[in-house]
Design a protein around this motif. Structure first.
Motif, PDB file in Angstrom:
ATOM      1  N   ILE A 140      -5.204   2.278  -9.078  1.00 43.90           N
ATOM      2  CA  ILE A 140      -4.858   1.086  -8.335  1.00 43.90           C
ATOM      3  C   ILE A 140      -4.803   1.491  -6.812  1.00 43.90           C
ATOM      4  O   ILE A 140      -5.329   0.579  -6.150  1.00 43.90           O
ATOM      5  CB  ILE A 140      -3.194   1.018  -8.696  1.00 43.90           C
ATOM      6  CG1 ILE A 140      -2.734   0.527 -10.239  1.00 43.90           C
ATOM      7  CG2 ILE A 140      -2.366   0.136  -7.596  1.00 43.90           C
ATOM      8  CD1 ILE A 140      -1.773   0.487 -10.654  1.00 43.90           C
TER       9      ILE A 140
ATOM     10  N   GLY B 269      -8.164 -10.806  -1.032  1.00 41.27           N
ATOM     11  CA  GLY B 269      -8.196  -9.637  -2.027  1.00 41.27           C
ATOM     12  C   GLY B 269      -6.844  -9.098  -2.350  1.00 41.27           C
ATOM     13  O   GLY B 269      -6.484  -8.957  -3.612  1.00 41.27           O
ATOM     14  N   LEU B 270      -5.966  -9.231  -1.511  1.00 42.61           N
ATOM     15  CA  LEU B 270      -4.422  -8.992  -1.981  1.00 42.61           C
ATOM     16  C   LEU B 270      -3.949 -10.205  -2.903  1.00 42.61           C
ATOM     17  O   LEU B 270      -3.480  -9.882  -4.241  1.00 42.61           O
ATOM     18  CB  LEU B 270      -3.639  -9.184  -0.685  1.00 42.61           C
ATOM     19  CG  LEU B 270      -1.936  -9.069  -1.110  1.00 42.61           C
ATOM     20  CD1 LEU B 270      -1.570  -7.802  -1.899  1.00 42.61           C
ATOM     21  CD2 LEU B 270      -1.190  -9.179   0.285  1.00 42.61           C
TER      22      LEU B 270
ATOM     23  N   ILE C 204      -9.296  -3.445  -1.060  1.00 45.91           N
ATOM     24  CA  ILE C 204      -9.003  -4.727  -0.411  1.00 45.91           C
ATOM     25  C   ILE C 204      -8.835  -4.586   1.007  1.00 45.91           C
ATOM     26  O   ILE C 204      -9.048  -5.205   1.791  1.00 45.91           O
ATOM     27  CB  ILE C 204      -7.665  -4.849  -0.937  1.00 45.91           C
ATOM     28  CG1 ILE C 204      -7.695  -5.190  -2.610  1.00 45.91           C
ATOM     29  CG2 ILE C 204      -6.824  -6.091  -0.272  1.00 45.91           C
ATOM     30  CD1 ILE C 204      -6.424  -5.423  -3.387  1.00 45.91           C
TER      31      ILE C 204
ATOM     32  N   LYS D 249      -8.385   0.548  -5.938  1.00 47.99           N
ATOM     33  CA  LYS D 249      -8.656  -0.922  -5.622  1.00 47.99           C
ATOM     34  C   LYS D 249      -7.908  -1.405  -4.166  1.00 47.99           C
ATOM     35  O   LYS D 249      -8.305  -2.332  -3.693  1.00 47.99           O
ATOM     36  CB  LYS D 249      -7.708  -1.636  -6.719  1.00 47.99           C
ATOM     37  CG  LYS D 249      -8.590  -1.390  -8.050  1.00 47.99           C
ATOM     38  CD  LYS D 249      -7.998  -2.063  -9.262  1.00 47.99           C
ATOM     39  CE  LYS D 249      -8.593  -1.844 -10.475  1.00 47.99           C
ATOM     40  NZ  LYS D 249     -10.032  -1.515 -10.564  1.00 47.99           N
ATOM     41  N   ILE D 250      -6.938  -0.685  -4.021  1.00 54.43           N
ATOM     42  CA  ILE D 250      -5.821  -1.241  -2.613  1.00 54.43           C
ATOM     43  C   ILE D 250      -6.906  -0.759  -1.532  1.00 54.43           C
ATOM     44  O   ILE D 250      -6.938  -1.585  -0.599  1.00 54.43           O
ATOM     45  CB  ILE D 250      -4.816  -0.505  -2.815  1.00 54.43           C
ATOM     46  CG1 ILE D 250      -3.631  -1.032  -3.732  1.00 54.43           C
ATOM     47  CG2 ILE D 250      -4.227  -0.586  -1.032  1.00 54.43           C
ATOM     48  CD1 ILE D 250      -2.401  -0.533  -3.979  1.00 54.43           C
TER      49      ILE D 250
ATOM     50  N   GLN E  11       0.720  -1.228  -0.085  1.00 56.27           N
ATOM     51  CA  GLN E  11      -0.087   0.028  -0.106  1.00 56.27           C
ATOM     52  C   GLN E  11       0.753   1.236  -0.077  1.00 56.27           C
ATOM     53  O   GLN E  11       0.767   2.087  -0.795  1.00 56.27           O
ATOM     54  CB  GLN E  11      -1.046  -0.011   1.339  1.00 56.27           C
ATOM     55  CG  GLN E  11      -1.934  -1.088   1.335  1.00 56.27           C
ATOM     56  CD  GLN E  11      -1.633  -2.383   2.018  1.00 56.27           C
ATOM     57  OE1 GLN E  11      -0.237  -2.495   2.352  1.00 56.27           O
ATOM     58  NE2 GLN E  11      -2.485  -3.014   2.494  1.00 56.27           N
TER      59      GLN E  11
ATOM     60  N   PHE F  99      -5.710  -9.255  -6.426  1.00 52.88           N
ATOM     61  CA  PHE F  99      -5.045  -8.144  -6.733  1.00 52.88           C
ATOM     62  C   PHE F  99      -3.668  -8.246  -7.328  1.00 52.88           C
ATOM     63  O   PHE F  99      -3.595  -7.885  -8.392  1.00 52.88           O
ATOM     64  CB  PHE F  99      -4.839  -6.882  -5.520  1.00 52.88           C
ATOM     65  CG  PHE F  99      -4.250  -5.753  -6.038  1.00 52.88           C
ATOM     66  CD1 PHE F  99      -4.714  -4.737  -6.737  1.00 52.88           C
ATOM     67  CD2 PHE F  99      -2.695  -5.584  -5.711  1.00 52.88           C
ATOM     68  CE1 PHE F  99      -4.062  -3.553  -7.020  1.00 52.88           C
ATOM     69  CE2 PHE F  99      -2.288  -4.410  -5.995  1.00 52.88           C
ATOM     70  CZ  PHE F  99      -2.716  -3.576  -6.715  1.00 52.88           C
ATOM     71  N   ASP F 100      -2.809  -9.188  -6.640  1.00 50.70           N
ATOM     72  CA  ASP F 100      -1.596  -9.335  -7.213  1.00 50.70           C
ATOM     73  C   ASP F 100      -1.660  -9.991  -8.711  1.00 50.70           C
ATOM     74  O   ASP F 100      -0.956  -9.823  -9.350  1.00 50.70           O
ATOM     75  CB  ASP F 100      -0.765 -10.482  -6.164  1.00 50.70           C
ATOM     76  CG  ASP F 100       0.585 -10.540  -6.541  1.00 50.70           C
ATOM     77  OD1 ASP F 100       1.381  -9.418  -6.903  1.00 50.70           O
ATOM     78  OD2 ASP F 100       0.965 -11.848  -6.736  1.00 50.70           O
TER      79      ASP F 100
ATOM     80  N   ASP G  70      -4.285  -9.947 -10.665  1.00 49.56           N
ATOM     81  CA  ASP G  70      -4.944  -8.995 -11.716  1.00 49.56           C
ATOM     82  C   ASP G  70      -4.054  -7.902 -11.966  1.00 49.56           C
ATOM     83  O   ASP G  70      -4.570  -7.323 -13.138  1.00 49.56           O
ATOM     84  CB  ASP G  70      -6.026  -8.711 -11.042  1.00 49.56           C
ATOM     85  CG  ASP G  70      -7.328  -9.811 -10.937  1.00 49.56           C
ATOM     86  OD1 ASP G  70      -7.103 -10.879 -11.686  1.00 49.56           O
ATOM     87  OD2 ASP G  70      -8.407  -9.502 -10.423  1.00 49.56           O
ATOM     88  N   ILE G  71      -3.315  -7.304 -11.122  1.00 47.86           N
ATOM     89  CA  ILE G  71      -2.499  -5.893 -11.716  1.00 47.86           C
ATOM     90  C   ILE G  71      -1.775  -6.117 -12.974  1.00 47.86           C
ATOM     91  O   ILE G  71      -1.777  -4.965 -13.694  1.00 47.86           O
ATOM     92  CB  ILE G  71      -1.709  -5.485 -10.465  1.00 47.86           C
ATOM     93  CG1 ILE G  71      -1.251  -4.271 -10.635  1.00 47.86           C
ATOM     94  CG2 ILE G  71      -0.521  -6.454  -9.964  1.00 47.86           C
ATOM     95  CD1 ILE G  71      -0.428  -3.465  -9.568  1.00 47.86           C
TER      96      ILE G  71
END
Length: 172
Positions: A137, A150-151, A144, A140-141, A84, A154-155, A157-158
């Motif tokens: 981004i 969620g992380l 999460i 989105k964070i 973050q 996210f990891d 999908d980024i």
């Protein structure tokens, strides 16, 4: 021909773009060391993109009769605390680069170098996209929070997020 003042300012931007590449490379290495492979790949891609921005400036300076310099770079930090915090730093850095580009555009107007002014409009548009990407981004964070699942998503999908998609996706 570039004026001496503009050539110096453009070379300063070359250094800034090179340091940006190093900053993102350091972020990529940090993320990879934390097992965040998607974030690492995203940052590696960002690092490559910044190097291309630098090379574009180098070629332009030389094509306009100036001399592009490769200067010493400040070493980037190597620890970012959390993903973050790292992405907050990414946004802050992109705002810094935008301010630098805007100052460079100002110099082109002072020097009445409209060819360089026109050339830099690509960078102006690119910075709008880069800032939008960083904000997207961070949004989105924030969704999460501290959720490990969620992380993980996210990891994963980024890697699919691009500056263009961030800039043209309307916010609700």
């Amino acid at each position: 021909m570039l004026s001496e003042k503009l050539e110096k300012a453009l070379n300063e931007q070359v250094r800034i773009e090179a340091e940006s590449s190093q900053v993102y490379l350091s972020m990529a290495s940090w993320a990879e060391g934390k097992g965040l492979e998607g974030i690492a790949q995203f940052m590696y891609n960002q690092s490559d993109e910044e190097r291309l921005h630098m090379l574009k400036l180098v070629k332009y300076i030389n094509e306009r009769g100036g001399h592009a310099y490769v200067s010493a770079l400040n070493a980037p930090k190597t620890d970012f605390g959390s993903f973050q915090k790292m992405f907050h730093e990414l946004l802050d850095h992109e705002i810094f680069v935008s301010d630098s580009i805007n100052e460079l555009v100002h110099v082109t107007l002072q020097e009445k170098d409209y060819a360089t002014h026109n050339f830099l409009q690509w960078y102006v548009a690119e910075q709008i996209e880069e800032e939008a990407l960083a904000r997207n981004i961070l949004d989105k964070i924030n969704l999460i929070g501290n959720d490990k699942g969620g992380l993980y998503l996210f990891d994963r999908d980024i890697q699919q997020i691009t500056a263009n998609s961030a800039a043209i996706t309307p916010k609700a």
